[in-house]
Design an enzyme around this catalytic site. Sequence first.
Site, short mmCIF file in Angstrom:
data_model
loop_
_atom_site.label_atom_id
_atom_site.label_comp_id
_atom_site.label_asym_id
_atom_site.label_seq_id
_atom_site.Cartn_x
_atom_site.Cartn_y
_atom_site.Cartn_z
N ALA A 1 0.86 -1.19 0.00
CA ALA A 1 0.00 0.00 0.00
C ALA A 1 0.89 1.23 0.00
CB ALA A 1 -0.89 -0.02 1.23
N CYS A 2 0.30 2.36 -0.26
CA CYS A 2 1.02 3.63 -0.28
C CYS A 2 1.97 3.71 0.92
CB CYS A 2 0.02 4.76 -0.20
SG CYS A 2 0.75 6.33 0.21
N PRO A 3 3.23 4.03 0.81
CA PRO A 3 3.91 4.50 -0.39
C PRO A 3 4.66 3.39 -1.14
CG PRO A 3 5.30 4.86 1.48
CD PRO A 3 4.09 4.13 1.99
N GLY A 4 4.31 2.12 -0.90
CA GLY A 4 5.03 1.00 -1.51
C GLY A 4 5.17 1.10 -3.02
N ASP B 1 -3.19 -1.20 -4.89
CA ASP B 1 -3.59 -0.09 -4.04
C ASP B 1 -4.21 0.98 -4.95
OD1 ASP B 1 -3.82 1.98 -2.27
OD2 ASP B 1 -1.69 2.48 -2.30
#
Lengths: 402, 78
Positions: B12-15, B39
């Site tokens: 998920a953010c920031p992945g 995401d």
Amino acid sequence: MKVIRMKKIAIIGSGAGGLITSSKLAKELSKEIKNEEVSITLYDKKTEQEFQPGYLEVAFRGTDPSKIKKRVNKLVNPGVNMVYENVEKVDLANRYIRTEGSDKNRDFDYLVISTGASPDYEQIPGLKEANRDFHTNADKSSLIYNEISNIKSGKIVVGIGGLPYKCPPSPNESAFMLDEYFTRKGIRDKVEIVYVTPFTRIYSAESISEVIEPIYKNRSIESITTFNTDTVDPEKKEITSLEGETLKYDHLFLTPPHKTAGFLKGSEYSDEDGWVKVDKKDLHITTYDNAFAIGDTTNIPISKAGVEAHLEGIVVGSNIIGDIRGTDKNYKFTGRTQCSMETGFHKATFVVGTYDRPVEKIEPSRMNYMEKKVMEEIYWSSLRGHYEWLFKYHFKEDYFQD
Amino acid sequence: MATFNVNSIGTACPGPITDLIRAYKKAQNGDMIVLVANDPGVVPDAKIWCERTRNEFVSSKDTGDSLEITIKVTGKKA
Ligand SMILES: Cc1cc2nc3c(=O)[nH]c(=O)nc-3n(C[C@H](O)[C@H](O)[C@H](O)COP(=O)(O)OP(=O)(O)OC[C@H]3O[C@@H](n4cnc5c(N)ncnc54)[C@H](O)[C@@H]3O)c2cc1C
């Protein structure tokens, strides 16, 4: 008479993850260790460990580096064999490791890799000559304090030089702590502070960005987002981005991109940059169910931070104990993050989330700052496993999933 | 011209943006980056990122269980 073959557990790295894992195992398997049914060996050539979050205090508040160091022999459980050598080869298929310069195979039944991450200056030409960082060690961090003590005016550039790096909030913290330092000194109006980041916002997670953006505005800290540092020219004192933009500085305290331990690069169980490929929940290495990696060295898509290394160590330790004892319990890491972000003047926020819950919006407060300070106080004892009751109480269902 | 396939499924953010930035560092102008993620925040994030870095956001495709974003690297200095 039934002969029980000794189960050998090898742990590589005596940092935050390796120490808590070895403490957990040694405490709970003390009977088996005494009966010579289990042995635990911890490998790391370091004889001293450092409280890494303290690098910020050393760099921006002048704390003496010796205050954040501890001898490893004071931290390791007596049930653990400490070998002060670094590992240079791991053969998972044949279950042995070799330490540097030795041709002796040391076999294992279970392996835990917790070799961390460290700055990689090779990735950015010119950075090494131009920069001072607070991610390498305590002594290097103190060079920043020496430098800022002599600053009367000028432009300081801080921020994220490349990805990944450990402790995601730390570059933001450096901007806030510099602001506090020069404000207290009464020369803040003469010092420009500029924060750069390759992300599209001041903090990668939107909820935290919303919390800290107003602080940047109120304290006149300039921020430059989507800035991908490519090279640094130490003579011209200029950073150039991948897109060709340039940025001048007088003092540079960038956080460099990080790398894994050398022996992991090119191994079949690491990705192309050397980060160990693990199952993000039970942390076993790809196809090996007796080998695990925890902490900063994994490829898990969450922050590289000590709390995560700790919770992962508890999961892996619990599962190894379960396997040795033949229980079929399988504990899982929830992806819980808990990175503190100091915003200066005795306030802090936390970056808190899990694999299933997005990062929360937590306003900076004195209470959070105090919580961060409590963590500092209990840090070394927590690595000996003395505070698991507090971790369980604090993290509740995020402590681990069973 | 190379294609960089980046799998950010399950992050998920920031992945996904972290993965995108890491691939971009290795890429050259003319290369393609294909980012697969689930995401939903990744599409607007990648669009803003392309705009600001002057890279080309070619397309985004919803394949049912994931989102596939194609970016052409055009923003790097010569
Ligand atoms: C400025 C700063 C601020 C931070 N603030 C926070 C914070 O507020 N909260 C938080 O949770 N975390 C914070 N962290 C991050 C935290 O310190 C790390 O994430 C944590 O130490 C990771 O634990 P680890 O076991 O993965 O790695 P480490 O603790 O780095 O330990 C790795 C060990 O492996 C050893 N090693 C490496 N290669 C080999 C080899 N070949 N053989 C044997 N041993 C080897 C190293 O010598 C080292 O001792 C901060 C870090 C920094 C730099």
